[in-house]
Design an enzyme around this catalytic site. Structure first.
Site, mmCIF file in Angstrom:
data_model
loop_
_atom_site.group_PDB
_atom_site.id
_atom_site.type_symbol
_atom_site.label_atom_id
_atom_site.label_comp_id
_atom_site.label_asym_id
_atom_site.label_seq_id
_atom_site.Cartn_x
_atom_site.Cartn_y
_atom_site.Cartn_z
ATOM 1 N N GLY A 82 0.821 -1.169 -0.014
ATOM 2 C CA GLY A 82 -0.042 0.051 0.035
ATOM 3 C C GLY A 82 0.871 1.261 -0.023
ATOM 4 O O GLY A 82 1.709 1.524 -0.721
ATOM 5 N N ILE A 83 0.320 2.273 0.852
ATOM 6 C CA ILE A 83 1.123 3.649 0.840
ATOM 7 C C ILE A 83 2.536 3.356 1.139
ATOM 8 O O ILE A 83 3.329 4.207 0.738
ATOM 9 C CB ILE A 83 0.366 4.559 1.865
ATOM 10 C CG1 ILE A 83 -1.190 4.745 1.084
ATOM 11 C CG2 ILE A 83 0.968 5.849 2.045
ATOM 12 C CD1 ILE A 83 -2.025 5.623 2.053
ATOM 13 N N THR A 96 -5.293 11.336 7.718
ATOM 14 C CA THR A 96 -6.429 10.913 6.559
ATOM 15 C C THR A 96 -7.372 12.207 6.355
ATOM 16 O O THR A 96 -7.371 13.006 7.349
ATOM 17 C CB THR A 96 -7.344 9.722 7.284
ATOM 18 O OG1 THR A 96 -8.442 9.482 6.698
ATOM 19 C CG2 THR A 96 -7.506 9.980 8.639
ATOM 20 N N TYR A 117 -10.799 6.328 14.966
ATOM 21 C CA TYR A 117 -9.693 6.291 13.989
ATOM 22 C C TYR A 117 -9.776 8.065 13.617
ATOM 23 O O TYR A 117 -8.515 8.461 13.373
ATOM 24 C CB TYR A 117 -10.226 5.784 12.551
ATOM 25 C CG TYR A 117 -9.211 5.785 11.687
ATOM 26 C CD1 TYR A 117 -7.963 5.163 11.462
ATOM 27 C CD2 TYR A 117 -9.524 6.524 10.457
ATOM 28 C CE1 TYR A 117 -7.006 5.135 10.801
ATOM 29 C CE2 TYR A 117 -8.558 6.469 9.343
ATOM 30 C CZ TYR A 117 -7.366 6.002 9.524
ATOM 31 O OH TYR A 117 -6.426 5.646 8.305
ATOM 32 N N LYS A 134 -6.293 10.563 14.199
ATOM 33 C CA LYS A 134 -5.664 11.171 13.110
ATOM 34 C C LYS A 134 -5.739 12.681 13.121
ATOM 35 O O LYS A 134 -4.828 13.332 12.938
ATOM 36 C CB LYS A 134 -6.158 10.723 11.732
ATOM 37 C CG LYS A 134 -5.840 9.140 11.474
ATOM 38 C CD LYS A 134 -4.264 8.949 11.349
ATOM 39 C CE LYS A 134 -4.291 7.479 10.783
ATOM 40 N NZ LYS A 134 -2.984 7.162 10.441
ATOM 41 N N ILE A 146 -8.222 5.701 -1.240
ATOM 42 C CA ILE A 146 -7.037 5.232 -2.143
ATOM 43 C C ILE A 146 -7.331 3.704 -2.046
ATOM 44 O O ILE A 146 -7.701 3.119 -1.240
ATOM 45 C CB ILE A 146 -5.704 5.470 -1.339
ATOM 46 C CG1 ILE A 146 -5.464 6.870 -0.531
ATOM 47 C CG2 ILE A 146 -4.477 4.823 -1.957
ATOM 48 C CD1 ILE A 146 -5.328 7.779 -2.035
ATOM 49 N N THR A 174 -5.974 0.916 -1.717
ATOM 50 C CA THR A 174 -5.109 -0.167 -1.260
ATOM 51 C C THR A 174 -5.980 -1.405 -1.018
ATOM 52 O O THR A 174 -7.103 -1.359 -1.077
ATOM 53 C CB THR A 174 -4.665 0.165 0.120
ATOM 54 O OG1 THR A 174 -5.660 0.401 0.966
ATOM 55 C CG2 THR A 174 -3.688 1.457 -0.144
ATOM 56 N N ARG A 175 -5.219 -2.379 -0.843
ATOM 57 C CA ARG A 175 -6.210 -3.650 -0.588
ATOM 58 C C ARG A 175 -7.050 -3.600 0.684
ATOM 59 O O ARG A 175 -8.302 -4.117 0.476
ATOM 60 C CB ARG A 175 -5.266 -4.926 -0.243
ATOM 61 C CG ARG A 175 -5.836 -6.356 -0.322
ATOM 62 C CD ARG A 175 -4.865 -7.254 -0.368
ATOM 63 N NE ARG A 175 -4.456 -7.427 1.115
ATOM 64 C CZ ARG A 175 -3.481 -8.611 1.446
ATOM 65 N NH1 ARG A 175 -2.667 -9.049 0.673
ATOM 66 N NH2 ARG A 175 -2.946 -8.450 2.668
ATOM 67 N N ALA A 176 -6.333 -3.090 1.671
ATOM 68 C CA ALA A 176 -7.111 -2.814 3.082
ATOM 69 C C ALA A 176 -8.432 -1.994 2.857
ATOM 70 O O ALA A 176 -9.358 -2.461 3.445
ATOM 71 C CB ALA A 176 -6.319 -2.378 3.838
#
Length: 262
Positions: free
Chosen positions: A17-18, A145, A158, A162, A191, A193-195
């Protein structure tokens, strides 16, 4: 000469990912990049790919569940290389089953997530800054984020954690500017990403993109480009920035998606 020639960088959670994209971007520009991760096997796969691209990377053990590794990874790199120039704090997490809105979310999990995410910046930055001072400066890049500046209907832990990282970023920036240590935050939007993709429905994705003027899911490389900018001297006169990389999310009025359909 490459922009980061002679620099030593640490990127946490950098096997996918990132984090992986950021490590690859820094290595491509000449930095020696330490992949701070739990799995040496996964890290070695990334290291091999970086080597194929002409870069250099190494592994250092890091596990967010082992608090002492935030400091030990920094000290191991400093001992091995004699310097630390760049720190990318990419680790961050939540629990989608328990991190919900205020009344539905789990209280113990709220405070665990808050602690986990804030210490993921606080501890490595605290350990790295003395080493950056010794070499005349450095750059810290924190991955936050878009949810830290745009309230969400869920994920309260979350988002709040952040938001704290944004504040921590600016406090570090101010407190160490005289030491030529810069600190900036990059705020990813949606984004691919897989997650991220594993935890959203097609309906949610399409609804979200209705509020993204650039009308696409972001790529890890979009974030890596911002990380590279802040890591390099290209941003040598920039510190304390809270930089949204989210395709223009939340720029429009609430009616944006209705009047400017995809």
């Amino acid at each position: 000469m490459k922009r980061l020639e002679g620099k030593v960088a640490i990127v946490t959670s950098s096997t996918r990912g990132i984090g992986r994209a950021s490590a690859e971007a820094l290595a491509k520009e000449g930095a020696l990049v330490y992949l701070a991760a739990r799995s040496e096997e996964l890290a070695n796969e990334v290291i091999a790919d970086i080597k194929k691209q002409g870069g250099v990377a190494k592994f250092v053990y890091f596990n967010a569940r082992e608090e002492e590794t935030y400091t030990s990874m920094v000290e191991k790199v400093a001992e091995a290389e004699g310097r630390i120039d760049i720190l990318v704090n990419n680790y961050g997490g939540t629990n989608v089953n328990l991190d919900k809105n205020l009344t539905a979310g789990d209280t113990d999990e709220f405070f665990r997530i808050l602690k986990d995410n804030v210490q993921s910046v606080y501890l490595p930055a605290k350990a790295a800054i003395p080493h950056m001072e010794k070499v005349g400066g450095g750059s810290i890049v924190n991955i936050s984020t878009i949810g830290s500046v745009v309230p969400d209907i869920s994920r309260i832990a979350y988002c709040v954690s952040k938001s704290a990282i944004n504040s921590l970023t600016q406090n570090i920036a101010l407190q160490y500017a005289r030491k030529n240590i810069r600190c900036n935050a990059v705020l990813p939007g949606l984004i691919g990403t897989r997650a991220a993709l594993e935890n959203m429905t097609d309906e949610f994705r399409d609804s979200f993109l209705g509020h993204v003027p650039l009308n696409r899911v972001g790529r890890p490389e979009d974030i890596a480009n911002a990380v590279l900018y802040y890591a390099s001297d290209d941003s040598g006169y920039v510190t304390g920035m809270i930089h949204e990389v989210a395709g223009g999310f939340a720029l429009g009025t609430p009616q944006y998606s209705e009047y400017c359909p995809r």
